[in-house]
Write a protein that holds these residues in place. Structure first.
Motif, PDB file in Angstrom:
ATOM      1  N   UNK A 174      -4.878   0.787  13.547  1.00  0.00           N
ATOM      2  CA  UNK A 174      -5.203   0.942  12.392  1.00  0.00           C
ATOM      3  C   UNK A 174      -5.012  -0.143  11.329  1.00  0.00           C
ATOM      4  N   UNK A 175      -5.708  -0.707  10.481  1.00  0.00           N
ATOM      5  CA  UNK A 175      -5.780  -1.689   9.766  1.00  0.00           C
ATOM      6  C   UNK A 175      -5.766  -1.270   8.472  1.00  0.00           C
ATOM      7  N   UNK A 176      -4.881  -1.593   7.223  1.00  0.00           N
ATOM      8  CA  UNK A 176      -4.790  -1.189   6.221  1.00  0.00           C
ATOM      9  C   UNK A 176      -4.860  -2.666   5.168  1.00  0.00           C
ATOM     10  N   UNK A 177      -5.963  -2.611   4.557  1.00  0.00           N
ATOM     11  CA  UNK A 177      -6.079  -3.654   3.589  1.00  0.00           C
ATOM     12  C   UNK A 177      -5.808  -3.192   2.055  1.00  0.00           C
ATOM     13  N   UNK A 178      -5.302  -4.025   1.475  1.00  0.00           N
ATOM     14  CA  UNK A 178      -4.692  -3.661   0.111  1.00  0.00           C
ATOM     15  C   UNK A 178      -5.600  -4.385  -0.899  1.00  0.00           C
TER      16      UNK A 178
END
Ligand SMILES: [Zn+2]
Length: 256
Positions: free
Chosen positions: A234-238
């Motif tokens: 998973x990649x989580x971009x803020x």
């Protein structure tokens, strides 16, 4: 499971590599390059250097395409321009080694079904070009936060189902659009994919959905991280106004 956290924004061409180094030192492992107002990395040489640095620092890159995209415009020239912008992002993304090009697919116009068919057709056309030109990033249409904008959860999951494109699940947008994160329901629709590209930040919303992104509260991070599957990459971009600090807050919440 692995979750990589990182901000939207790499800075200007001159600062990009030193910013990546800063992200790396902070423990961040992802970064989405914001071509939202322009595709500002123009030289192939610069892109390759930035891509190599990202690799060296263990940071996975993605691209956010320009906002000026509508694959369902009645104006053929606008569709053509939208297609070109996405393809340009894919070209620069290939130089950078970026794994996804995220974009807002378009607007509904008169008929929601027709909008879906038009956008699907355009994605297929763009994918053919990507293949021909040997570009490497995958297309990732994003779930959108306003009820009147194309890109609800069903539409995005159906697009990936029917075109083989990737996707970006923006849980802030989902909260704004549905007044609930609907974690279980949403994640079920994307259950078969091994990689999830996610956008997450605080969001101010009203009746029609998204108003603006705001800082990401720890309790929101806890909700998200408590609900994500354990067996995926998973990649989580803020995308909050303080995306580095907020990504670090996410990372701290995750690392407990
Ligand atoms: Zn977006």
């Amino acid at each position: 499971m692995s979750i990589k956290f990182g901000p939207a924004g790499i800075g200007g061409v001159k600062e990009a590599i030193s910013n990546l180094e800063i992200y790396h030192k902070l423990g961040l492992k992802a970064c989405e390059i914001a071509f939202t107002y322009s595709i500002y990395i123009r030289e192939k040489e610069d892109a390759i250097k930035i891509g190599k640095a990202a690799k060296r620092f263990g940071i996975i890159l993605s691209i956010h395409a320009p906002y000026w995209i509508n694959l369902n415009s009645e104006d053929k020239e606008k569709v053509e321009k939208s297609r070109e912008r996405i393809l340009k992002c894919c070209e620069v993304g290939t130089w950078l080694g970026a794994y996804r090009v995220v974009f807002h697919p378009g607007y509904y116009g008169e008929d929601r079904k027709k909008a879906y068919e038009n956008i699907k057709r355009e994605i297929l056309t763009i994918q053919e070009e990507i293949k021909k030109r040997k570009y490497t990033p995958k297309l990732a249409p994003e779930t959108m936060g306003r009820v009147n904008v194309f890109g609800n959860v069903d539409e995005i999951s159906k697009l990936s189902e029917e075109t083989g494109c990737d996707f970006c699940i923006d849980f802030a947008h989902i909260l704004a659009r549905y007044k609930s994160y609907n974690f279980e329901e949403v994640l079920k629709k994307f259950a078969k994919y091994k990689k999830l590209h996610i956008h997450f930040s605080g969001i101010e919303h009203g009746e029609k959905g998204e108003k603006y992104h705001k800082e990401t509260a720890r309790k929101e991070w806890e909700k998200l991280l408590g609900n994500l599957p354990k067996n995926k990459e998973i990649v989580i971009i803020n995308e909050s106004p303080t995306p580095i600090e907020d990504s670090l807050e996410g990372l701290r919440t995750y690392s407990g």
